[in-house]
Design a protein around this motif. Sequence first.
Motif, short mmCIF file in Angstrom:
data_model
loop_
_atom_site.label_atom_id
_atom_site.label_comp_id
_atom_site.label_asym_id
_atom_site.label_seq_id
_atom_site.Cartn_x
_atom_site.Cartn_y
_atom_site.Cartn_z
N ARG A 81 -30.47 -66.93 -19.33
CA ARG A 81 -29.59 -68.06 -18.99
C ARG A 81 -29.45 -68.02 -17.48
O ARG A 81 -28.99 -67.03 -16.91
N ASP A 90 -26.81 -72.21 -15.74
CA ASP A 90 -26.41 -73.02 -16.90
C ASP A 90 -27.57 -73.61 -17.68
O ASP A 90 -27.40 -74.61 -18.38
N HIS A 91 -28.75 -73.05 -17.55
CA HIS A 91 -29.92 -73.50 -18.32
C HIS A 91 -30.47 -72.33 -19.13
O HIS A 91 -30.60 -71.22 -18.61
N ASP A 92 -30.79 -72.60 -20.39
CA ASP A 92 -31.52 -71.62 -21.18
C ASP A 92 -32.98 -71.73 -20.82
O ASP A 92 -33.55 -72.83 -20.80
N VAL A 93 -33.61 -70.60 -20.52
CA VAL A 93 -35.00 -70.56 -20.11
C VAL A 93 -35.72 -69.54 -20.98
O VAL A 93 -35.18 -68.46 -21.25
N ILE A 105 -38.30 -74.76 -19.77
CA ILE A 105 -36.92 -75.13 -19.41
C ILE A 105 -36.58 -76.40 -20.19
O ILE A 105 -36.84 -77.52 -19.72
N ASP A 133 -33.88 -78.09 -20.85
CA ASP A 133 -32.98 -79.08 -20.24
C ASP A 133 -33.72 -80.06 -19.34
O ASP A 133 -33.27 -81.18 -19.13
N TYR A 134 -34.83 -79.62 -18.76
CA TYR A 134 -35.63 -80.49 -17.89
C TYR A 134 -36.89 -80.99 -18.60
O TYR A 134 -37.72 -81.64 -17.97
N TYR A 155 -36.43 -75.96 -10.68
CA TYR A 155 -35.28 -76.86 -10.69
C TYR A 155 -35.39 -77.89 -9.55
O TYR A 155 -35.09 -79.07 -9.74
#
Length: 100
Positions: free
Chosen positions: A40, A43-46, A60, A62-63, A95
């Motif tokens: 983590r 704030d992103h789970d990777v 990733i 979220d992206y 990011y």
Amino acid sequence: NGDTMIDADFHHNVTVPAPLFDIDYEIPNKRYSYSWWTVRHKDHDVYYCRGINGQYIFVIPDYDMVFVRLGRKREAKKRFEGHPTDILNYLNQAYRLASE
């Protein structure tokens, strides 16, 4: 085109830590499963795979991004929460690219 490329059970298994004991920290495993590592970060789970010479594949969600780093060597054995510290630089670059 709507085709499933990765089985949902496999995806679940690589994103949930394997029921192992982390001998480095003397706690249950929270970061590894099926040759994939989880972290983590900001704030992103990777989820990522890593090669012996600094190769990485980062996912990733979220992206909606897969970020690949082809490497020649890996940073010395510096760690944060059991992960190589060089991944922080690569994730920050990912990011940045995602926000452009």
